[in-house]
Design an enzyme around this catalytic site. Structure first.
Site, PDB file in Angstrom:
ATOM      1  N   CYS A 227       0.670  -1.367   0.035  1.00 29.93           N
ATOM      2  CA  CYS A 227       0.008   0.005  -0.043  1.00 29.93           C
ATOM      3  C   CYS A 227       0.966   1.307  -0.076  1.00 29.93           C
ATOM      4  CB  CYS A 227      -0.761  -0.116   1.239  1.00 29.93           C
ATOM      5  SG  CYS A 227      -1.945   1.551   1.393  1.00 29.93           S
TER       6      CYS A 227
ATOM      7  N   CYS B 162      -0.572   4.204   2.120  1.00 32.45           N
ATOM      8  CA  CYS B 162      -0.287   4.010   3.524  1.00 32.45           C
ATOM      9  C   CYS B 162       1.060   4.088   3.996  1.00 32.45           C
ATOM     10  CB  CYS B 162      -0.699   2.655   4.150  1.00 32.45           C
ATOM     11  SG  CYS B 162      -2.243   1.850   3.185  1.00 32.45           S
ATOM     12  N   ASP B 163       2.183   3.706   3.271  1.00 30.73           N
ATOM     13  CA  ASP B 163       3.490   3.470   3.886  1.00 30.73           C
ATOM     14  C   ASP B 163       4.413   4.380   3.209  1.00 30.73           C
ATOM     15  OD1 ASP B 163       2.381   1.473   5.390  1.00 30.73           O
ATOM     16  OD2 ASP B 163       3.177  -0.212   4.184  1.00 30.73           O
TER      17      ASP B 163
END
Ligand code: NAP
Length: 303
Positions: A130, A133-134
């Protein structure tokens, strides 16, 4: 007894909730994780009719609020199985049993792993599925994205604005992703395409330091030093728990056509979890509407 239990609160399930409630049916939504499904990881949606641009998270939030505004019950619980009792169904979770006249399976799909050694162990140590997200953990660092679909190309574009360098590793030299997006990515100075190539292994013990990549045409293996590898090679369904009420195809998708009906009367399906050609936000929403209206029609036939 609830009229309709919807399993999965992604775009298909939430749209089904809106349509079922507007058809006068009570709805319970069961979701194992957070609402929104995979779309929450999409930074930019630019192909949903009527909305020129919106982030996946914002879209999911609006859709959730819209679905809940009609009074649906939302439970953060994983559905473990469905028992078909004819005129009603029992949906079993770890917390108990819930009864409904109809069930809509909108379980979506999950990230497909590459299947290389130590992949699961290295999640959080440099391997991610992701980018939104990261991605911020890799500010000013070197990363690679593996895949050639819309997700991979979007992830690479997102990362190119954060990381120092982005490699796009793809097993072919043609892309499934929209051509316009690939061309835009190619114009970025810090993006390098590594085509006809596959990731063979992860280098680094407690932290990813490099990957070994094999060129499928020459057989050459090269080492690319990176801090992060983002795997975006598509999704796979997870419907085994429901195979006794909804036949699955060899890949695990629920066998159902455009009617969204499964082999079991009263069990419907919607979105990426069913057999279909095009898996898009628009088609997930369309399925949600079709499945909910079919469920309402089915309930009307019950004594
Ligand atoms: P996808 O379209 O299925 O693409 C997966 C990519 O990964 C393909 O390029 C495929 O290569 C590659 N791949 C598959 N298995 C592999 C393996 N074992 N090793 C190496 N490479 C592998 O998946 P996606 O990008 O996640 O998209 C899923 C669906 O969501 C699609 O319908 C997509 O259009 C949609 N989506 C839409 C948007 C948008 O419209 N904004 C954004 C994201 C996703 P090959 O091409 O060689 O098969």
């Amino acid at each position: 007894m609830t009229d309709v239990i919807i399993i999965g609160a992604g775009p298909a399930g939430l749209t089904a909730a809106i349509y079922a409630q507007r058809a006068g049916k009570s709805v319970m939504l069961l979701e194992a994780k957070i609402y929104g499904g995979q779309i929450v990881n999409t930074p930019d949606i630019e192909n949903y009719p009527g909305i020129k641009h919106i982030s996946g998270f914002e879209y999911a939030q609006g859709l959730y609020e819209q679905a809940m505004s009609f009074g649906a019950e939302f439970k953060m619980e994983a559905a473990l199985r469905i028992e078909d009792k004819g005129d009603y169904k029992i949906v079993k979770t770890a917390n108990g049993d819930y009864e409904a006249k109809a069930v809509i399976l909108a379980t979506g799909a999950k990230n497909r792993p590459l299947g290389i050694e130590r992949e699961a162990d290295m999640v959080g140590k440099g391997v991610s599925y992701c980018a939104t997200c990261d991605g911020m953990f890799y500010r000013g660092k070197r990363v690679a994205v593996n895949g050639g679909g819309n997700t991979a190309i979007e992830d690479a574009e997102f990362l190119s604005n954060v990381a120092e360098k982005v490699y796009v590793i793809h097993r072919r030299d043609e892309f499934r992703a929209d051509a316009k997006d690939v061309e835009r990515l190619k114009a970025k100075e810090n993006v390098e395409f590594v085509l006809n190539s596959t990731v063979k292994s992860l280098v680094g013990e407690d932290k990813l330091t490099a990957i070994e990549v094999e060129n499928k045409e020459t057989g050459d293996v090269t080492t690319i030093e990176i801090d992060g590898l983002f795997i975006a090679i598509g999704q796979m369904p997870d419907n085994k728990a429901f195979a006794d009420v909804a036949e699955l195809d060899p890949k695990g998708y629920i066998q159902a056509g455009e009617s969204c009906k499964t082999e079991t009367p009263g069990v419907f399906t919607a979105g990426d979890c069913r057999t279909k050609e095009v898996r898009q936000l628009t088609t997930a929403a369309a399925d949600g509407a079709i499945a909910a209206l079919a469920a309402a029609q089915y309930i009307a036939t019950l004594a």
